[in-house]
Design a protein around this motif. Structure first.
Motif, PDB file in Angstrom:
ATOM      1  N   SER A 257       6.525  -4.378   3.140  1.00 10.21           N
ATOM      2  CA  SER A 257       6.362  -2.940   2.972  1.00 10.21           C
ATOM      3  C   SER A 257       5.119  -2.717   2.127  1.00 10.21           C
ATOM      4  CB  SER A 257       7.592  -2.308   2.319  1.00 10.21           C
ATOM      5  OG  SER A 257       7.772  -2.800   1.010  1.00 10.21           O
ATOM      6  N   TYR A 258       4.388  -1.682   2.480  1.00  8.60           N
ATOM      7  CA  TYR A 258       3.201  -1.301   1.727  1.00  8.60           C
ATOM      8  C   TYR A 258       3.646  -0.292   0.683  1.00  8.60           C
ATOM      9  CZ  TYR A 258      -1.410   0.552   0.700  1.00  8.60           C
ATOM     10  OH  TYR A 258      -2.547   0.951   0.047  1.00  8.60           O
ATOM     11  N   LYS A 259       3.146  -0.418  -0.520  1.00  9.04           N
ATOM     12  CA  LYS A 259       3.656   0.318  -1.669  1.00  9.04           C
ATOM     13  C   LYS A 259       3.807   1.813  -1.427  1.00  9.04           C
ATOM     14  CE  LYS A 259       3.163   0.761  -6.628  1.00  9.04           C
ATOM     15  NZ  LYS A 259       2.464   0.331  -7.809  1.00  9.04           N
TER      16      LYS A 259
ATOM     17  N   LEU B 117      -8.130   2.921  -5.425  1.00  9.05           N
ATOM     18  CA  LEU B 117      -9.158   1.988  -5.881  1.00  9.05           C
ATOM     19  C   LEU B 117      -8.793   1.308  -7.200  1.00  9.05           C
ATOM     20  CD1 LEU B 117     -12.426   3.888  -4.871  1.00  9.05           C
ATOM     21  CD2 LEU B 117     -11.346   1.939  -3.731  1.00  9.05           C
ATOM     22  N   ARG B 118      -7.792   1.791  -7.892  1.00  5.89           N
ATOM     23  CA  ARG B 118      -7.320   1.136  -9.116  1.00  5.89           C
ATOM     24  C   ARG B 118      -6.410  -0.052  -8.793  1.00  5.89           C
ATOM     25  NH1 ARG B 118      -5.504   6.583 -12.342  1.00  5.89           N
ATOM     26  NH2 ARG B 118      -7.564   7.529 -12.396  1.00  5.89           N
ATOM     27  N   ASN B 119      -6.019  -0.191  -7.538  1.00  7.90           N
ATOM     28  CA  ASN B 119      -5.076  -1.228  -7.117  1.00  7.90           C
ATOM     29  C   ASN B 119      -5.722  -2.291  -6.243  1.00  7.90           C
ATOM     30  OD1 ASN B 119      -2.311  -0.311  -8.132  1.00  7.90           O
ATOM     31  ND2 ASN B 119      -3.205   1.555  -7.278  1.00  7.90           N
TER      32      ASN B 119
ATOM     33  N   PHE C 224     -13.622  -6.014  -2.208  1.00 13.02           N
ATOM     34  CA  PHE C 224     -12.355  -5.964  -2.924  1.00 13.02           C
ATOM     35  C   PHE C 224     -11.188  -6.245  -1.988  1.00 13.02           C
ATOM     36  CE2 PHE C 224     -15.412  -3.565  -5.277  1.00 13.02           C
ATOM     37  CZ  PHE C 224     -15.119  -3.818  -6.607  1.00 13.02           C
ATOM     38  N   ARG C 225     -10.057  -6.639  -2.592  1.00 12.21           N
ATOM     39  CA  ARG C 225      -8.827  -6.941  -1.857  1.00 12.21           C
ATOM     40  C   ARG C 225      -7.670  -6.235  -2.546  1.00 12.21           C
ATOM     41  NH1 ARG C 225      -8.864 -12.853  -1.060  1.00 12.21           N
ATOM     42  NH2 ARG C 225     -10.252 -12.172   0.594  1.00 12.21           N
TER      43      ARG C 225
ATOM     44  N   ILE D 146       0.536  -6.480  -5.873  1.00 17.58           N
ATOM     45  CA  ILE D 146       1.599  -5.505  -6.128  1.00 17.58           C
ATOM     46  C   ILE D 146       1.711  -4.438  -5.046  1.00 17.58           C
ATOM     47  CG2 ILE D 146       1.542  -5.821  -8.633  1.00 17.58           C
ATOM     48  CD1 ILE D 146       0.047  -3.089  -8.740  1.00 17.58           C
ATOM     49  N   MET D 147       0.704  -4.340  -4.181  1.00 15.48           N
ATOM     50  CA  MET D 147       0.708  -3.308  -3.143  1.00 15.48           C
ATOM     51  C   MET D 147       1.569  -3.694  -1.948  1.00 15.48           C
ATOM     52  SD  MET D 147      -0.994  -0.853  -4.414  1.00 15.48           S
ATOM     53  CE  MET D 147      -1.426   0.233  -3.062  1.00 15.48           C
TER      54      MET D 147
END
Length: 184
Positions: free
Chosen positions: A92-94, A103-105, A173-174, A178-179
């Motif tokens: 599941s995607y957060k 962009l903070r994640n 970025f990746r 946690i996402m």
């Protein structure tokens, strides 16, 4: 007083021993979950190209929802791609997040280690998703263009990639781990 001190020390040692046992079990569980998740993450990344291609050419609309309205902005585009790829992988995607929170994640990655689903972020936080990385190193990107009023795709051979995207590059970025989570 001495007896209370000795009892307190014994209780403390007992608590530390129990805590140590719980930590070992937690570490084993984390390793098992992470090993299981790696296969799911592989499926997640393999699913992204075919999912992303479905959205190329749809109209741009701020707040658009691709599955419902057939329109999209960048935040909703990325959310839709990640959510569908996560479902295919049993993850599941957060949650949906406007771009400034999204962009903070993310975490920076080396450009030599790019994978499907990674992001190319510019100095002004304009972002495109790398939806496919070829064995040759050529990358294919997708983003919702407010200026052109549609979801566009381009690749690293495109002159615009060289003269605009690379010139204004903040980095690659990746998604943070946690996402994504195992689906319930």
């Amino acid at each position: 007083m001495k007896k209370i001190f000795i009892v307190a020390i014994l209780i403390l040692f007992g608590a530390i021993s129990v805590w140590g046992l719980d930590t070992d079990k937690t570490d084993e569980l984390a390793e098992h979950v992470n090993a299981y998740s790696e296969e799911q993450k592989k499926i997640f990344r393999q699913s992204i190209p075919s999912i992303a291609k479905q959205f190329i050419g749809i109209p741009y609309k701020l707040g658009g929802n691709p599955p419902k309205s057939g329109t999209s902005d960048n935040s909703n585009l990325f959310f839709s791609i990640y959510t569908l790829a996560a479902q295919k992988a049993g993850l599941s995607y957060k949650e949906y997040m406007p771009m400034k929170y999204f962009l903070r994640n993310i975490r920076e990655v080396d450009e030599k280690n790019l994978k499907n689903g990674d992001l190319m972020v510019l100095n002004n936080d304009h972002t495109a998703m790398i939806y496919q990385v070829e064995n040759t190193g050529k990358i294919h990107l997708i983003y919702a263009s407010e200026k052109r009023q549609q979801v566009l795709s381009f690749n690293s051979d495109n002159i615009v990639f060289q003269v605009y995207w690379l010139e204004n590059l903040k980095g690659f970025f990746r998604l943070s781990d946690i996402m994504l989570a195992p689906a319930n």
